[in-house]
Design a protein around this motif. Structure first.
Motif, mmCIF file in Angstrom:
data_model
loop_
_atom_site.group_PDB
_atom_site.id
_atom_site.type_symbol
_atom_site.label_atom_id
_atom_site.label_comp_id
_atom_site.label_asym_id
_atom_site.label_seq_id
_atom_site.Cartn_x
_atom_site.Cartn_y
_atom_site.Cartn_z
ATOM 1 N N PRO A 1 53.304 58.655 5.262
ATOM 2 C CA PRO A 1 52.188 58.186 4.440
ATOM 3 C C PRO A 1 52.688 57.459 3.197
ATOM 4 C CG PRO A 1 52.613 60.481 3.958
ATOM 5 C CD PRO A 1 53.596 60.096 5.032
ATOM 6 N N GLN A 2 51.767 56.873 2.452
ATOM 7 C CA GLN A 2 52.135 56.212 1.192
ATOM 8 C C GLN A 2 52.491 57.232 0.138
ATOM 9 O OE1 GLN A 2 48.804 53.538 0.201
ATOM 10 N NE2 GLN A 2 50.368 51.964 -0.058
ATOM 11 N N SER A 3 51.778 58.365 0.159
ATOM 12 C CA SER A 3 52.084 59.428 -0.793
ATOM 13 C C SER A 3 51.889 60.770 -0.094
ATOM 14 C CB SER A 3 51.210 59.326 -2.040
ATOM 15 O OG SER A 3 49.863 59.475 -1.703
ATOM 16 N N LEU A 4 52.611 61.765 -0.593
ATOM 17 C CA LEU A 4 52.636 63.070 0.065
ATOM 18 C C LEU A 4 52.857 64.131 -0.991
ATOM 19 C CD1 LEU A 4 52.824 64.647 2.779
ATOM 20 C CD2 LEU A 4 55.274 64.138 2.778
ATOM 21 N N ILE A 5 52.028 65.168 -0.928
ATOM 22 C CA ILE A 5 52.198 66.305 -1.830
ATOM 23 C C ILE A 5 52.476 67.544 -0.994
ATOM 24 C CG2 ILE A 5 51.134 67.747 -3.600
ATOM 25 C CD1 ILE A 5 49.366 65.336 -4.340
ATOM 26 N N VAL A 6 53.563 68.232 -1.318
ATOM 27 C CA VAL A 6 53.985 69.405 -0.557
ATOM 28 C C VAL A 6 54.275 70.543 -1.530
ATOM 29 C CG1 VAL A 6 55.822 70.294 0.972
ATOM 30 C CG2 VAL A 6 54.944 67.965 1.302
ATOM 31 N N GLN A 7 53.977 71.735 -1.107
ATOM 32 C CA GLN A 7 54.293 72.894 -1.942
ATOM 33 C C GLN A 7 55.784 73.223 -1.843
ATOM 34 O OE1 GLN A 7 51.197 72.808 -3.754
ATOM 35 N NE2 GLN A 7 52.088 74.855 -4.073
ATOM 36 N N LYS A 8 56.311 73.749 -2.921
ATOM 37 C CA LYS A 8 57.709 74.173 -2.933
ATOM 38 C C LYS A 8 57.979 75.111 -1.757
ATOM 39 C CE LYS A 8 61.021 76.802 -5.696
ATOM 40 N NZ LYS A 8 61.234 77.597 -6.922
ATOM 41 N N ASP B 1 63.251 67.302 -5.284
ATOM 42 C CA ASP B 1 63.138 66.310 -4.209
ATOM 43 C C ASP B 1 62.047 65.289 -4.489
ATOM 44 O OD1 ASP B 1 63.599 68.939 -1.717
ATOM 45 O OD2 ASP B 1 65.108 67.713 -2.748
ATOM 46 N N SER B 2 61.251 65.538 -5.533
ATOM 47 C CA SER B 2 60.170 64.610 -5.870
ATOM 48 C C SER B 2 60.764 63.254 -6.215
ATOM 49 C CB SER B 2 59.363 65.143 -7.054
ATOM 50 O OG SER B 2 58.741 66.362 -6.722
ATOM 51 N N ALA B 3 60.394 62.248 -5.454
ATOM 52 C CA ALA B 3 60.981 60.912 -5.561
ATOM 53 C C ALA B 3 60.217 59.998 -4.612
ATOM 54 C CB ALA B 3 62.461 60.945 -5.177
ATOM 55 N N THR B 4 60.605 58.732 -4.594
ATOM 56 C CA THR B 4 60.077 57.815 -3.588
ATOM 57 C C THR B 4 61.132 57.656 -2.494
ATOM 58 O OG1 THR B 4 58.745 56.626 -5.215
ATOM 59 C CG2 THR B 4 59.176 55.496 -3.137
ATOM 60 N N TYR B 5 60.701 57.772 -1.265
ATOM 61 C CA TYR B 5 61.604 57.681 -0.124
ATOM 62 C C TYR B 5 61.302 56.420 0.669
ATOM 63 C CZ TYR B 5 62.961 62.410 -1.226
ATOM 64 O OH TYR B 5 63.444 63.526 -1.875
ATOM 65 N N LEU C 1 56.805 61.097 -2.819
ATOM 66 C CA LEU C 1 56.768 62.526 -2.498
ATOM 67 C C LEU C 1 56.724 63.345 -3.777
ATOM 68 C CD1 LEU C 1 57.048 64.905 -0.468
ATOM 69 C CD2 LEU C 1 59.528 64.655 -0.717
ATOM 70 N N THR C 2 55.759 64.245 -3.833
ATOM 71 C CA THR C 2 55.652 65.167 -4.961
ATOM 72 C C THR C 2 55.728 66.587 -4.427
ATOM 73 O OG1 THR C 2 54.220 63.625 -6.151
ATOM 74 C CG2 THR C 2 54.246 65.919 -6.910
ATOM 75 N N ILE C 3 56.655 67.365 -4.968
ATOM 76 C CA ILE C 3 56.778 68.766 -4.569
ATOM 77 C C ILE C 3 56.236 69.626 -5.713
ATOM 78 C CG2 ILE C 3 58.326 70.595 -3.781
ATOM 79 C CD1 ILE C 3 58.209 68.110 -1.940
#
Lengths: 112, 113
Positions: free
Chosen positions: A8-15, A84-88, A108-110
């Motif tokens: 996806p363009q952006s992604l939020i994931v829990q630690k 790990d929060s960064a742009t991939y 990506l946002t963790i």
């Protein structure tokens, strides 16, 4: 035309969760598929790369899965951490070519 | 020691001006690149030089002129700057034939007003 499509363009994931980013390519002449990680204010840095003769490559918490018939590859980040929060970016290049063709990037946002 | 260094890091300039961005690498690589990252973060190659010879020249307006005085340096000169030139310009280097050695600098933020 967009030769490498990323989602996806952006992604939020829990630690502690698994982050998955997908890429699809069109050009069957591509034979090198790297993933780059970019932090704000910095240049992209090579994270992990795969060639199409293998279906998976693992380095620590980072794994690339490669499906040659579907012309798709993905990055899996296990036990995702706030650091790990960064742009991939996924990318691809043809044999003998130095040029990298990049996907659109995934932010990506963790969450802690 | 910075492997690929670019100057300036930030540049704000008016439309119509001419500006240059300089890049130097100390990795001993023989190939250098300029990539452009637009406001949507899309990265695209512009030019590549191998041992001072131009090997990649994508469809870039001829207002952009790269120059490589030696294999450790690659500069980018832009004439008659336009609003659409606002972007982050990344220099990179590698050893020819070794795609896993491509190393990017930290970028030069160009804003045209």
């Amino acid at each position: 035309q967009q030769q490498v499509k990323q989602s996806p363009q952006s992604l939020i994931v829990q630690k502690g969760g698994i982050s998955i980013i997908n890429c699809a390519y069109e050009n069957t002449a591509f034979d090198y598929f790297p993933w780059y990680q970019q932090f704000p204010g910095k240049g992209p840095a090579l994270l992990i790369a795969i060639r199409p003769d293998v279906s998976e490559k693992k380095e620590g918490r980072f794994t690339i899965s490669f499906n040659k018939s579907a012309k798709q590859f993905s990055l899996h980040i296990m036990d995702s951490q706030p650091g790990d929060s960064a742009t991939y970016f996924c990318a691809a290049s043809k044999k003998g070519a130095q040029k990298l063709v990049f996907g659109q990037g995934t932010r990506l946002t963790i969450n802690p | 020691d910075t492997a690929v260094s670019q100057t300036p890091k930030y540049l704000v300039t008016q439309m119509g001006n001419d500006k240059s961005i300089k890049c130097e690498q100390n990795l001993g690589h023989d190939t250098m690149y300029w990539y452009k990252q637009d406001s949507k973060k899309f990265l695209k190659i512009m030019f590549s030089y191998n041992n001072k010879e131009l090997i990649i020249n994508e469809t870039v307006p001829n207002r952009f002129s790269p120059k490589s005085p030696d294999k450790a340096h690659l500069n980018l000169h832009i004439n008659s700057l336009e609003l659409g030139d606002s972007a982050v310009y990344f220099c990179a280097s590698s050893q020819l034939g070794q795609r896993d050695t491509i190393y990017f600098g930290e970028g030069s933020w160009l804003t045209v007003v």
